[in-house]
Write an enzyme that holds these catalytic residues in place. Structure first.
Site, PDB file in Angstrom:
ATOM      1  N   ASP A   1       0.848  -1.196   0.000  1.00 40.65           N
ATOM      2  CA  ASP A   1       0.000   0.000   0.000  1.00 40.65           C
ATOM      3  C   ASP A   1       0.886   1.248   0.000  1.00 40.65           C
ATOM      4  O   ASP A   1       1.786   1.367   0.842  1.00 40.65           O
ATOM      5  CB  ASP A   1      -0.880  -0.043   1.257  1.00 40.65           C
ATOM      6  CG  ASP A   1      -1.958   1.024   1.272  1.00 40.65           C
ATOM      7  OD1 ASP A   1      -2.379   1.464   0.191  1.00 40.65           O
ATOM      8  OD2 ASP A   1      -2.382   1.404   2.381  1.00 40.65           O
TER       9      ASP A   1
ATOM     10  N   ASN B   1      -8.674   1.073   6.477  1.00 36.81           N
ATOM     11  CA  ASN B   1      -7.709   0.834   7.535  1.00 36.81           C
ATOM     12  C   ASN B   1      -8.196   1.415   8.867  1.00 36.81           C
ATOM     13  O   ASN B   1      -8.343   0.692   9.849  1.00 36.81           O
ATOM     14  CB  ASN B   1      -6.350   1.454   7.162  1.00 36.81           C
ATOM     15  CG  ASN B   1      -5.328   1.266   8.257  1.00 36.81           C
ATOM     16  OD1 ASN B   1      -5.234   0.187   8.830  1.00 36.81           O
ATOM     17  ND2 ASN B   1      -4.590   2.314   8.583  1.00 36.81           N
TER      18      ASN B   1
ATOM     19  N   GLY C   1      -9.070   5.692   1.494  1.00 29.00           N
ATOM     20  CA  GLY C   1      -9.792   6.421   2.548  1.00 29.00           C
ATOM     21  C   GLY C   1     -11.215   5.942   2.715  1.00 29.00           C
ATOM     22  O   GLY C   1     -12.140   6.734   2.889  1.00 29.00           O
ATOM     23  N   GLY C   2     -11.413   4.618   2.692  1.00 30.09           N
ATOM     24  CA  GLY C   2     -12.758   4.039   2.750  1.00 30.09           C
ATOM     25  C   GLY C   2     -13.470   4.218   4.086  1.00 30.09           C
ATOM     26  O   GLY C   2     -14.683   4.024   4.170  1.00 30.09           O
TER      27      GLY C   2
HETATM   28  P1  13P Z   1      -8.659   4.738   5.832  1.00 25.38           P
HETATM   29  O1  13P Z   1      -7.603   4.615   6.877  1.00 25.38           O
HETATM   30  O2  13P Z   1      -9.258   6.085   5.792  1.00 25.38           O
HETATM   31  O3  13P Z   1      -9.670   3.668   5.941  1.00 25.38           O
HETATM   32  O4  13P Z   1      -7.912   4.577   4.427  1.00 25.38           O
HETATM   33  C1  13P Z   1      -7.172   3.414   4.150  1.00 25.38           C
HETATM   34  C2  13P Z   1      -6.402   3.516   2.896  1.00 25.38           C
HETATM   35  O5  13P Z   1      -6.777   4.204   1.974  1.00 25.38           O
HETATM   36  C3  13P Z   1      -5.172   2.740   2.780  1.00 25.38           C
HETATM   37  O6  13P Z   1      -4.481   3.020   1.628  1.00 25.38           O
END
Ligand code: 13P
Length: 287
Positions: free
Chosen positions: A84, A231, A208-209
């Site tokens: 990632d 995440n 950024g889910g």
């Molecule tokens: P979040 O931490 O906002 O869920 O985003 C995770 C992400 O995009 C990892 O690349």
């Protein structure tokens, strides 16, 4: 066995659902995510940031742990192990360590340098059947010490990067890592639509889910988003469950906490979060 993320994301794009990328930090998170994906018969992507990779003593350790766990837990759904927000060096290290997918985040380079480095990494990765995600327009918020300004990607730049043979594309559309501020304007669907039309139907990735309302998730999927990264939400549910366990004082008569029992409520909380996301993204039963 690990698989590249290409096929699962093409299927998701064609079937109008999204596959979740859930980031892993340790054995407990990995086990929870794999077991939940298996329970729901959903393909899954395990995301590893450079920081999490270092924490787990390196990408080789991570790859060995995940491969062994997939085997010993009898996981039958497709699992991709994905770097990632990788650096150029980190991407190469993951190719060597046996990851099945990488993200090269060249969004902070001038576009020509992003193009050159992405082209080189695509050739290296594809030679070993590894999928590649690239990024245009940095994602806002803070992740592992990397602070993005939250740009909205330029569709023409997206088209240029998509044309380099990458397998899926992350494009900033007002999304940010971590919690969204109260005055957040929401996802920029106009730009997403333009990016979708400009990039030849390549599977798109939404970073950024955490905290994006369900209706926006569904709309993003309808406009070509086939992979959604989560995440912070796992982190929040893990922390809340662990805190509650400690506050309930379930230690063993002055011997402290059994580490396995201490982490069990958090592991269950992650399962619940992953279950909820798989439902929302529509990938249950798609393995
Ligand atoms: P979040 O931490 O906002 O869920 O985003 C995770 C992400 O995009 C990892 O690349």
């Amino acid at each position: 066995m690990l698989v590249s993320a290409t096929e699962m994301l093409q299927k998701a794009r064609d079937g109008h659902y999204a596959v979740g990328q859930f980031n892993i930090n340790n054995l407990e998170w990995t086990k929870s995510i794999l077991l939940t994906a298996e329970e729901m018969k959903s393909p899954v992507i395990l995301g590893v940031s450079e920081g999490a990779g270092k924490y787990m003593t390196g990408f080789k350790t991570v790859a060995a742990m995940v491969k062994a766990m997939v085997e010993t837990l009898n996981i039958t759904v497709p699992v991709a192990l994905h770097l990632d927000h990788g650096t150029y060096e980190g991407s190469k290290a993951c190719l060597e360590a046996g990851f099945s997918s990488i993200m090269f985040d060249g969004s902070h380079y001038p576009i020509d340098e992003n193009v050159a480095k992405t082209t080189e990494l695509v050739a290296l990765a594809h030679a070993q059947g590894v999928s590649v995600e690239a990024e245009v327009g940095s994602i806002g918020g803070e992740e592992d010490g990397v602070v993005g300004m939250g740009e909205v990607a330029d569709p023409a730049e997206c088209a240029r990067i998509a044309g380099l043979g990458i397998d899926f594309l992350a494009a900033g559309i007002g999304n940010i890592h971590g919690k969204y501020p109260a005055n957040w304007k929401g996802l920029d669907f106009d730009t997403l639509d333009k990016i979708h039309n400009a990039t030849g139907n390549i599977p798109l990735v939404l970073h950024g889910g955490t905290g994006i309302p369900a209706d926006m998730i569904k709309k993003a999927i309808s406009l070509g988003v086939s992979k959604i990264n989560v995440n912070t939400e796992c982190q929040l549910s893990f922390a809340a469950a662990t805190r509650a366990y400690i506050e309930a004082g379930k230690d063993q008569q002055g011997k402290g906490f059994d580490p396995r029992k201490l982490l069990a409520p958090g592991a269950e909380a992650i399962k619940a979060t992953v279950r909820e996301k798989i439902e929302l993204f529509g990938s249950a039963g798609k393995a």
